[in-house]
Design an enzyme around this catalytic site. Structure first.
Site, mmCIF file in Angstrom:
data_model
loop_
_atom_site.group_PDB
_atom_site.id
_atom_site.type_symbol
_atom_site.label_atom_id
_atom_site.label_comp_id
_atom_site.label_asym_id
_atom_site.label_seq_id
_atom_site.Cartn_x
_atom_site.Cartn_y
_atom_site.Cartn_z
ATOM 1 N N GLU A 97 0.827 -1.212 0.000
ATOM 2 C CA GLU A 97 0.000 0.000 0.000
ATOM 3 C C GLU A 97 0.863 1.266 0.000
ATOM 4 O OE1 GLU A 97 -2.999 -0.062 -0.702
ATOM 5 O OE2 GLU A 97 -3.603 -2.123 -0.249
ATOM 6 N N ARG A 107 -18.325 0.017 5.238
ATOM 7 C CA ARG A 107 -19.448 -0.635 4.546
ATOM 8 C C ARG A 107 -20.133 -1.652 5.447
ATOM 9 N NH1 ARG A 107 -19.526 -4.904 1.429
ATOM 10 N NH2 ARG A 107 -17.277 -5.067 1.159
ATOM 11 N N CYS A 160 -8.327 -1.358 7.799
ATOM 12 C CA CYS A 160 -6.927 -1.415 7.346
ATOM 13 C C CYS A 160 -6.397 -0.031 6.995
ATOM 14 C CB CYS A 160 -6.769 -2.356 6.153
ATOM 15 S SG CYS A 160 -6.903 -4.073 6.656
ATOM 16 N N HIS A 182 -1.528 -5.595 1.996
ATOM 17 C CA HIS A 182 -2.790 -6.334 1.897
ATOM 18 C C HIS A 182 -2.521 -7.660 1.200
ATOM 19 C CE1 HIS A 182 -6.044 -3.087 2.513
ATOM 20 N NE2 HIS A 182 -6.398 -4.115 3.255
HETATM 21 N N1 PCA Z 1 -8.917 -6.296 6.273
HETATM 22 C C1 PCA Z 1 -9.841 -5.212 6.464
HETATM 23 C C2 PCA Z 1 -9.795 -4.914 7.920
HETATM 24 C C3 PCA Z 1 -9.054 -6.039 8.558
HETATM 25 C C4 PCA Z 1 -8.502 -6.804 7.462
HETATM 26 O O1 PCA Z 1 -7.764 -7.786 7.570
HETATM 27 C C5 PCA Z 1 -9.537 -4.010 5.570
HETATM 28 O O2 PCA Z 1 -8.979 -4.179 4.482
HETATM 29 O O3 PCA Z 1 -9.872 -2.891 5.948
#
Ligand code: PCA
Length: 229
Positions: A97, A107, A160, A182
């Protein structure tokens, strides 16, 4: 600094050991596992380079609790790098990211039942922070190891992104290198729905490579990236 952290700090100074904090999240949205924690927990105790050891912690998938956990952990561990990992269901590759935005649009409710909408992560904070880790060098290393990966220019608007934003906000105060990765669903989450997944072993290798590059390379390679849409 809280007195309870002094023994940890003294231990760090005496042994010259540095800590990398790696976090994953608890399952959310009806899932029974979160691949980010499945990966992070395997890194606990791992030494990416000499004198550096990983501490892995599971964060609550909840806006307020995860932020509170992180600031306490950072005060206690005084890490030399913080890398947070999260699940990005439906994504097809490892995503490094680049951006954290100062906006929450939940959401679905978080695991504490809160569902904020249209509010900033940090009141009065800048609209966005950019990641300062050598993302292109990290990406290049992943591609050299044949791992599907890209730099992503949105971490979403849920827990996140909010966690990443908090980390960047702390970075500014403490000069702390921070990053967010991610990862796709684990195969066990997608056995019958046809959605993309990535094996946990490959995700683990990817995160290990990213940590090693982040700790050892200080200038970012030039490497073709970016999106057209
Ligand atoms: N993914 C979510 C929140 C926790 C996670 O593992 C996100 O992408 O916001």
């Amino acid at each position: 600094i809280d007195l309870q952290y002094i023994p940890t700090l003294l231990f760090g100074i005496l042994t010259m050991k540095k800590t990398v904090l790696v976090t994953g999240f608890a399952p959310f949205g009806g899932e029974t596992l979160n691949p980010s924690w499945q990966v992070a927990k395997q890194l606990h105790g791992w030494q990416p380079i000499a004198e550096v050891e990983v501490v892995a912690v599971e964060l609550a998938c909840a806006f307020l609790e995860s932020a509170e956990q992180l600031s306490q952990l950072i005060a206690k561990l005084q890490p030399c790098l913080v890398l947070a990992i999260g699940q990005a269901g439906g994504r097809t590759q490892i995503c490094l990211e680049h951006v954290a935005i100062n906006l929450i649009e939940a959401r679905i409710p978080d695991n504490a039942g809160r569902q904020p909408s249209g509010v900033p992560v940090v009141e009065g904070g800048p609209d966005a922070y950019f990641c300062q880790l050598p993302l292109k060098s990290m990406l290049k290393a992943l591609h050299q190891h044949a791992i599907p990966a890209a730099i992503s220019y949105t971490a979403g608007t849920y827990v996140c992104n909010s966690t990443f934003y908090h980390l960047c906000h702390l970075r500014k105060k403490m000069h702390l290198p921070v990053g967010f990765i991610h990862i796709p669903y684990a195969p066990s989450q997608t056995i019958s729905n046809g959605v993309a997944s990535l094996g946990l072993d490959l995700a683990l290798t990817a995160v290990k490579l990213c940590i090693q590059v982040a700790l050892t390379s200080n200038n970012d390679d030039s490497y073709q990236t970016g999106t057209l849409d």
